[in-house]
Design an enzyme around this catalytic site. Sequence first.
Site, PDB file in Angstrom:
ATOM      1  N   GLN A  87       0.902 -12.076  82.652  1.00  0.00           N
ATOM      2  CA  GLN A  87      -0.526 -11.797  82.060  1.00  0.00           C
ATOM      3  C   GLN A  87      -0.406 -12.897  80.562  1.00  0.00           C
ATOM      4  O   GLN A  87       0.926 -12.727  79.703  1.00  0.00           O
ATOM      5  CB  GLN A  87      -0.654 -10.828  81.494  1.00  0.00           C
ATOM      6  CG  GLN A  87       0.140  -9.742  81.144  1.00  0.00           C
ATOM      7  CD  GLN A  87      -0.136  -8.041  80.833  1.00  0.00           C
ATOM      8  OE1 GLN A  87      -1.544  -7.946  81.491  1.00  0.00           O
ATOM      9  NE2 GLN A  87       0.617  -7.281  80.530  1.00  0.00           N
ATOM     10  N   GLY A  88      -1.073 -13.687  79.801  1.00  0.00           N
ATOM     11  CA  GLY A  88      -0.216 -14.708  78.868  1.00  0.00           C
ATOM     12  C   GLY A  88      -1.539 -13.328  77.568  1.00  0.00           C
ATOM     13  O   GLY A  88      -2.787 -14.116  77.515  1.00  0.00           O
ATOM     14  N   SER A 144      -0.323 -11.468  74.217  1.00  0.00           N
ATOM     15  CA  SER A 144       0.411 -11.704  73.367  1.00  0.00           C
ATOM     16  C   SER A 144       0.195 -13.101  72.443  1.00  0.00           C
ATOM     17  O   SER A 144       1.212 -13.302  73.691  1.00  0.00           O
ATOM     18  CB  SER A 144       1.746 -10.948  73.196  1.00  0.00           C
ATOM     19  OG  SER A 144       1.457  -8.435  73.966  1.00  0.00           O
ATOM     20  N   GLU A 196      -4.936   1.114  85.558  1.00  0.00           N
ATOM     21  CA  GLU A 196      -4.176   1.589  85.268  1.00  0.00           C
ATOM     22  C   GLU A 196      -3.933   3.239  84.698  1.00  0.00           C
ATOM     23  O   GLU A 196      -4.164   3.824  84.355  1.00  0.00           O
ATOM     24  CB  GLU A 196      -2.953   1.009  82.890  1.00  0.00           C
ATOM     25  CG  GLU A 196      -1.988   0.800  83.463  1.00  0.00           C
ATOM     26  CD  GLU A 196      -0.727   1.565  84.418  1.00  0.00           C
ATOM     27  OE1 GLU A 196      -0.787   1.885  85.126  1.00  0.00           O
ATOM     28  OE2 GLU A 196       0.379   1.838  83.564  1.00  0.00           O
TER      29      GLU A 196
END
Lengths: 378, 378, 397, 397
Positions: free
Chosen positions: C130-131, C133, C248
Amino acid sequence: MDFLLNEEQQTFQSSARQLITSKGDLNLSRRYTEGEEGILTELWTELGELGYLGINISEQYGGLGMGALTLVPVLEEIGRAVLPGPYAETMAFATPLLEAYGTPEQKQKYLSEIAAGKRKISIALLEESIDFHPATIQLEAKEVDEGYIVTGKKLLVPNADVADTLIVPVRTGGGHGEYGISLLLVDREDVEWKIERLKNLDETRNVCNVTFDHVHIAKEQLLGTKNIAWGILQEGLVYLNAALCSTMVGGIEKVVEMSTEHGNTRMQFGQPIGRFQAIKHRIVDMKLALEGSRSLTYYAAWAVENRPEEMIEAVSLAKSYTSESYVKVSGDNIQNHGGLGFTWEFDCHLFLKRARALENYLGSPSEHREKVAEELGW
Amino acid sequence: MDFLLNEEQQTFQSSARQLITSKGDLNLSRRYTEGEEGILTELWTELGELGYLGINISEQYGGLGMGALTLVPVLEEIGRAVLPGPYAETMAFATPLLEAYGTPEQKQKYLSEIAAGKRKISIALLEESIDFHPATIQLEAKEVDEGYIVTGKKLLVPNADVADTLIVPVRTGGGHGEYGISLLLVDREDVEWKIERLKNLDETRNVCNVTFDHVHIAKEQLLGTKNIAWGILQEGLVYLNAALCSTMVGGIEKVVEMSTEHGNTRMQFGQPIGRFQAIKHRIVDMKLALEGSRSLTYYAAWAVENRPEEMIEAVSLAKSYTSESYVKVSGDNIQNHGGLGFTWEFDCHLFLKRARALENYLGSPSEHREKVAEELGW
Amino acid sequence: MDFSFTPEEEKFRDELRTWLEVNLPAGWIEGTYVMPEEDAAKGAFLREWQHKLSEGGWAGISWPKEYGGRGASLIEEVIYEQEMARVKAPPVLNIIGTAMVGPTLLQIGTDKQKEQYIHKILNGEEIWCQGYSEPSAGSDLAAIQTRAVKQGENWIINGQKTWTSYAHFADRCFVLARTEDTGKKHEGITAFLVDIHQEGVERQTIRSINDKRDFNEMFFDNAVVHESDIVGEVNDGWRVGLILLSHERVGVARQTFRLQKLFEELLDLTKNLKRNGRPLIQDPIVRQKLAGFRAETRALLLNYYRHLTETIRNGRPGPEGSIDKLNSSELSQRILSFAISLQGESSLLWKEDALVSPSWQQDYLRAYAHTIEGGTSEIQKNIIAERILGLPKDIKY
Amino acid sequence: MDFSFTPEEEKFRDELRTWLEVNLPAGWIEGTYVMPEEDAAKGAFLREWQHKLSEGGWAGISWPKEYGGRGASLIEEVIYEQEMARVKAPPVLNIIGTAMVGPTLLQIGTDKQKEQYIHKILNGEEIWCQGYSEPSAGSDLAAIQTRAVKQGENWIINGQKTWTSYAHFADRCFVLARTEDTGKKHEGITAFLVDIHQEGVERQTIRSINDKRDFNEMFFDNAVVHESDIVGEVNDGWRVGLILLSHERVGVARQTFRLQKLFEELLDLTKNLKRNGRPLIQDPIVRQKLAGFRAETRALLLNYYRHLTETIRNGRPGPEGSIDKLNSSELSQRILSFAISLQGESSLLWKEDALVSPSWQQDYLRAYAHTIEGGTSEIQKNIIAERILGLPKDIKY
């Protein structure tokens, strides 16, 4: 009433900082850990040239003839840059013991060479048990006509790989008590010792296991009196602990500066993060730890030179307080830096690891607190 | 998997809160400390009418026949309003011991009267040494034909001035060990005891020294078996400690609410002070202490009822954690309120003082930690 | 209150346990088998483990059965985490795919996206990262500067992402990029599914203070993504990102259970280490510390159960997860720091020279990231203050 | 470095010691004489002590000799505080007058003001208090709402002050009031010298959590003050207030020295109290705590000396005083809290029933104000952050 470094000491501090900065500051340590071990020799030579290796050595041996207190500014700078090498051991353990208990020949040889930047000395103390009391010193030094035959192993010796001389507490008599302990000066040029460099967190400060296999040490290498050197050793360790505190103060100071700098420059939510009280007040707490560490450490160094009757208490107070502060503050520094602080490339971890390395070196914080209690007759 | 109060328990909690609020909430305690001791009797009657004094008493004696867990919501509310009176001692010490070890006659008399709100019971434990082990129980109960003659003094008895009955551990045999300890039920209507009310910080909870001067106690007043009541006493103290934790959780909860309210309303620098992270995050830390205290305390109460094999550990974990949390949090609450929190007129101090009163009552935090260690066989 | 599990739940646990016994590498539970360090070998190991999980049906247990999952209940998910923590199971290489990207595509993806990606996520054929930050968007998550510009049917992405776990072993990346400047930072973000095996994407591992390389920097230099690989609407990416995170469901279950085990390991440490000839566990000061940590680890677990009960009753997790996250991360740091102190002068030895087990030193250093990753402790405190307690929000700048 | 005092300084100390031995109430040092509690008796006691100090020349030692002071050096002032802390000397009733108002008038007062007030301050004939804090101006010192309006040669004051120490024993008050609204809160404030024996001034003592009544609320209801009793210029009161505070040259010297003594008292407590038949000082956990407190009290003292040295070298105190203030207030709370815990179940007994000495319980509760009064710990942290470290200022609202 005057409780600050004097002008001369301040000059030492700023010129030491100048030297270290000009040579690359924390990059010195970086390069050292990446294999450029030559920088240590180079650094040592320059420290010698500038007189930093002779501060507390008598003038007749090429030193400046000053007291332990004048080591403080230089020790702080050493700690500030997390420098490698046994500066504290050489200047605050070997030097005062040689000055006080060395033979004229030993003084001539060792003190002159230390002052000239030609001899680094470390101490090989621990054996199988990492506890520290007389019974644990069992390394046998068998007396023979011309000296001693030493056989056995010392553990976790800091900087053993770069030291030219090790001061080695050995057992020349007695069994498990104080009597029977002697100190030997063991030189790399004379004898062979086997070094096993251990992997340790603080790569700027190597620790090694050292094995002596029927090593012959000449009797002239005895430092102090045979069999009753436990007291000398204790005295030296007090000096050394005081010096370690100063190196930690230097580290703490740098860490506070790093967090302050980052707090002023790192922007999040359109603000420098040092504006958020969670960060801002944490840095203040770090500063408070610095102030307390520095005051206790200054006083410990002053007491070593001026108040032997308070020295043991003062040093143990400083060591327990400063080493716990250093661990805390260097951890907080990582948190303040966020992800950046967790990277190997950024410097935060160097301080944490040095703090951890010194935390339990020559007495844990709680051992030092218990020592204070005993010393004060509680 | 279900770890919350059930619906019935929640109803108990909200109706208890309603009652206490309608009667003045913290003003009840205020008025009590200002001399209106009648409010305690009044309150007790109403608690009885609503069934809160019979929760864990068998139905045949007018109770609801529920377990210790159902006391939790009411205990929390009691603690939340820092109410005076021996609710915990009566419901969580006297009641379960009477249920388990009382004679039919004792049960009939005491349990019925407790459930009806007519009898408050406290425990008179400590003697000259405030330590707590078998040797300290020396109050002599000399056996005579029809019972016991008791002579001596018990110290720091909570609520002795308002209790109708005291459960008194006495020595009927042995010397300094566990053997020889018995429990006596001593009723105010039957015998005279001399009370010396002590000045103590927590004026909402009076403690007294109690002197027995050749007091004659009928043999029917023996609770449990003669000489071997140490174990019964221990068991009761575990129950009582669990209950005390719930009262503390109630206090902590209220304190968190007070700080939150103040953080939202008190303006300084043109902002509600709860916007400043120094305050904001401190209130969060208080909330964390509340969460942990409540979870450990719920579990302790559940274990008392369902897991005797884990009970002692669970209660001592809860007591050490919760009592330290309460002291911390009630102090932080003062700081959050600034000068206001330092005044007698404002309520902050009531919580701090109750926290201090319970901190060491029946075992200090560190004693409870050591108990955990022993219980787990460390 | 009731701390028991139903027979079905226990059956689920037994099945998983049995599977783990068979499928974990020999010596894993005993600690004699250690995961390889070197990149290639580590990648192979993680792929192999992912493959086993997928084959065994343990890769995406909460996925609907029709897509190859088990439709696991919340409690089953918790049991899964508990068992995995019990054996300190290896990390799941495709966790981003199975736990977040997959469920998100099932929820709001196009048919084409589902067809193209879903199957390969679950069977571990394509690894996702996942991108989120960026160097300037740490705690300030929405301050995304990576940009995507439309060019025909494609979008061209430029910018830098950081702290992407296992990107060096991944095939695809879920990327948030700025597609419009409205002046409001939560607007104008779009979610892309990017093939990272292309010229315009470079990855560089980050060396962490524990000398591991599990994180990456990713550089996008005119990387290309087809418009069919946009998730949700253009400029609606912030919401898509939140949907992704909402999958989550069990919060810090794994860390919570892990800490229970860590405490037991700490206990063993104090039984085995001696000072002055006496096991440390006999030292009154150590006993106090241990009992204190016992209280805190129990409180952590019981808090977790209480919050879980609330989740079950309410149907979805509340902000209380931040309490568990904050507590578990801070507590793990303190326990590990204490464990290091206990090791005295030897505490600094690590890797193969560690006094007891290298995991103490590794875990200790790794724990410094716990209070940073996934929202710093300071951010968690703000969430707790604002969303649970109702305290004022920080000044909006 | 040099921790010695000059012979002159030691002579000063000896003189003070001798004076104290003669002039303190009999039994004071031994702790057998306790200051009366009840208002009238307490007031009389404090006036008597103030009178003795004045007569002995110990009321305003830093005042110039021509005004009846000793022109004491900074070090002498420190010695003064040290000796006073050593004997736990009674509070100085006119401290506001001698330490702050008097020196300020000497510096910037009119001739008339000097003539009218100075002498009576030093000889204790007129007791002064200060009106800074208000219910809405706590940490936000400048948010003063008390107003003064000009009426001929007089000014009419309306408003409320709070936390004025000993106002119930005082004759005059240094009052900051708002005389103009410029929109900037540090502007438009004026400093007045107010006679509080007038109809327009009411005082009400505040009962503190330690059941003492040393503070007051003051209500100004058309109180009258003549324009000749303005200090400095109209609307320049904020600066005057700062000048007043600047006369606090020795910071928290008294508290710092007091804490050294407190530590010794704590030590005695652990020697005298027993648990399970053993003095507490033999308990390893207690020993650790004691040594920790020893380090902290020593650090406090040595910090103080270091900052004092800086003050001497620079000629005036810097913001480091905030470090000493913060440390001493927080440390005193922790030491006293520990001392309470040590007293076990008896710790809650207070006043005449206290287990050891009622001062433990009194001082413990009183210490909760240390971190609030004179600038809260949060404010001190801001000062340290901004003025010493150079961190960003809080958002200006």
